[in-house]
Design a protein around this motif. Structure first.
Motif, PDB file in Angstrom:
ATOM      1  N   ALA A   1       0.833  -1.208   0.000  1.00  0.00           N
ATOM      2  CA  ALA A   1       0.000   0.000   0.000  1.00  0.00           C
ATOM      3  C   ALA A   1       0.860   1.247   0.000  1.00  0.00           C
ATOM      4  N   LEU A   2       0.400   2.253  -0.727  1.00  0.00           N
ATOM      5  CA  LEU A   2       0.976   3.599  -0.660  1.00  0.00           C
ATOM      6  C   LEU A   2       0.211   4.323   0.442  1.00  0.00           C
ATOM      7  N   VAL A   3       0.912   4.699   1.501  1.00  0.00           N
ATOM      8  CA  VAL A   3       0.278   5.261   2.692  1.00  0.00           C
ATOM      9  C   VAL A   3       0.266   6.786   2.663  1.00  0.00           C
ATOM     10  N   GLU A   4       1.348   7.373   2.143  1.00  0.00           N
ATOM     11  CA  GLU A   4       1.473   8.837   2.172  1.00  0.00           C
ATOM     12  C   GLU A   4       2.290   9.297   0.977  1.00  0.00           C
ATOM     13  N   TYR A   5       1.904  10.437   0.409  1.00  0.00           N
ATOM     14  CA  TYR A   5       2.626  11.045  -0.707  1.00  0.00           C
ATOM     15  C   TYR A   5       2.824  12.512  -0.378  1.00  0.00           C
TER      16      TYR A   5
ATOM     17  N   GLY B   1       5.081  14.559  -2.431  1.00  0.00           N
ATOM     18  CA  GLY B   1       5.667  15.251  -3.574  1.00  0.00           C
ATOM     19  C   GLY B   1       7.161  15.005  -3.657  1.00  0.00           C
ATOM     20  N   SER B   2       7.844  15.045  -2.516  1.00  0.00           N
ATOM     21  CA  SER B   2       9.283  14.769  -2.500  1.00  0.00           C
ATOM     22  C   SER B   2       9.591  13.444  -1.810  1.00  0.00           C
ATOM     23  N   GLY B   3       8.557  12.705  -1.474  1.00  0.00           N
ATOM     24  CA  GLY B   3       8.753  11.415  -0.828  1.00  0.00           C
ATOM     25  C   GLY B   3       7.440  10.678  -0.662  1.00  0.00           C
ATOM     26  N   VAL B   4       7.546   9.410  -0.301  1.00  0.00           N
ATOM     27  CA  VAL B   4       6.372   8.591  -0.051  1.00  0.00           C
ATOM     28  C   VAL B   4       6.625   7.660   1.125  1.00  0.00           C
ATOM     29  N   VAL B   5       5.519   7.111   1.633  1.00  0.00           N
ATOM     30  CA  VAL B   5       5.570   6.077   2.656  1.00  0.00           C
ATOM     31  C   VAL B   5       4.733   4.905   2.128  1.00  0.00           C
ATOM     32  N   THR B   6       5.298   3.700   2.211  1.00  0.00           N
ATOM     33  CA  THR B   6       4.571   2.502   1.817  1.00  0.00           C
ATOM     34  C   THR B   6       4.530   1.521   2.985  1.00  0.00           C
ATOM     35  N   ARG B   7       3.661   0.535   2.844  1.00  0.00           N
ATOM     36  CA  ARG B   7       3.533  -0.516   3.848  1.00  0.00           C
ATOM     37  C   ARG B   7       3.623  -1.862   3.139  1.00  0.00           C
TER      38      ARG B   7
ATOM     39  N   GLN C   1      11.221  -0.294  -4.729  1.00  0.00           N
ATOM     40  CA  GLN C   1       9.825  -0.273  -5.169  1.00  0.00           C
ATOM     41  C   GLN C   1       9.040   0.860  -4.510  1.00  0.00           C
ATOM     42  N   THR C   2       9.450   1.269  -3.329  1.00  0.00           N
ATOM     43  CA  THR C   2       8.816   2.436  -2.721  1.00  0.00           C
ATOM     44  C   THR C   2       9.118   3.670  -3.571  1.00  0.00           C
ATOM     45  N   ALA C   3      10.364   3.780  -4.047  1.00  0.00           N
ATOM     46  CA  ALA C   3      10.710   4.877  -4.964  1.00  0.00           C
ATOM     47  C   ALA C   3       9.924   4.748  -6.266  1.00  0.00           C
ATOM     48  N   ALA C   4       9.734   3.517  -6.744  1.00  0.00           N
ATOM     49  CA  ALA C   4       8.957   3.295  -7.970  1.00  0.00           C
ATOM     50  C   ALA C   4       7.502   3.712  -7.770  1.00  0.00           C
ATOM     51  N   ALA C   5       6.972   3.470  -6.566  1.00  0.00           N
ATOM     52  CA  ALA C   5       5.589   3.875  -6.275  1.00  0.00           C
ATOM     53  C   ALA C   5       5.447   5.387  -6.361  1.00  0.00           C
ATOM     54  N   GLN C   6       6.471   6.106  -5.905  1.00  0.00           N
ATOM     55  CA  GLN C   6       6.406   7.566  -6.019  1.00  0.00           C
ATOM     56  C   GLN C   6       6.436   7.995  -7.483  1.00  0.00           C
ATOM     57  N   ALA C   7       7.343   7.423  -8.253  1.00  0.00           N
ATOM     58  CA  ALA C   7       7.435   7.772  -9.680  1.00  0.00           C
ATOM     59  C   ALA C   7       6.131   7.420 -10.391  1.00  0.00           C
TER      60      ALA C   7
END
Length: 135
Positions: free
Chosen positions: A18-22, A24-30, A56-62
């Motif tokens: 899951a993508l938990v938080e976005y 713009g300059s970062g994300v949080v995944t679970r 893959q967390t970086a990929a989720a942001q992209a």
């Protein structure tokens, strides 16, 4: 957000639930460590699995950036380098990890990120990663 839209990886290589938080300059995944994961060894998520989870967390942001810009295809990225990798502890089977990445710099098709993985509120992995994103 529907992860297949955000990630180019397909099962059994998906390392984000899951993508938990976005921001713009970062994300949080679970991600929950399951028995059928190809990176689980002796009841723990192995080091390569942790590195792949950060990538893959970086990929989720992209991928999220692409969706926000009207592009329906997740970009394909490649790990160029992993620097300053510190693995303090491996997460056990059935643990849920939370991964945060922060974009430090982006130059053309190369993104430098700082990644941190938490388990039960404890920092268990830290690294910096350079990722080449193919357009």
């Amino acid at each position: 957000m529907n992860l297949p839209l955000l990630l180019p990886q397909k099962p059994p290589m998906v390392m984000v639930d899951a993508l938990v938080e976005y921001t713009g300059s970062g994300v949080v995944t679970r991600f929950s460590v399951r028995e059928d994961n190809i990176f689980v060894q002796n009841g723990f998520l192995s080091e390569p699995g942790l590195v792949e989870n950060i990538a893959q967390t970086a990929a989720a942001q992209a991928g999220y950036d692409n969706v926000m810009n009207g592009i329906s295809e997740a970009p394909l990225g490649y790990i160029a380098t992993v620097d300053y990798l510190h693995i303090h502890k491996l997460p056990e089977l059935h643990a849920t990890i939370e991964t945060r990445i922060q974009v430090k710099q982006q130059v053309m098709n190369v993104t430098i990120i700082a990644g941190t993985i938490f388990c039960a509120g404890e920092t268990i992995v830290q690294c910096e990663m350079k990722i080449f994103i193919r357009n």
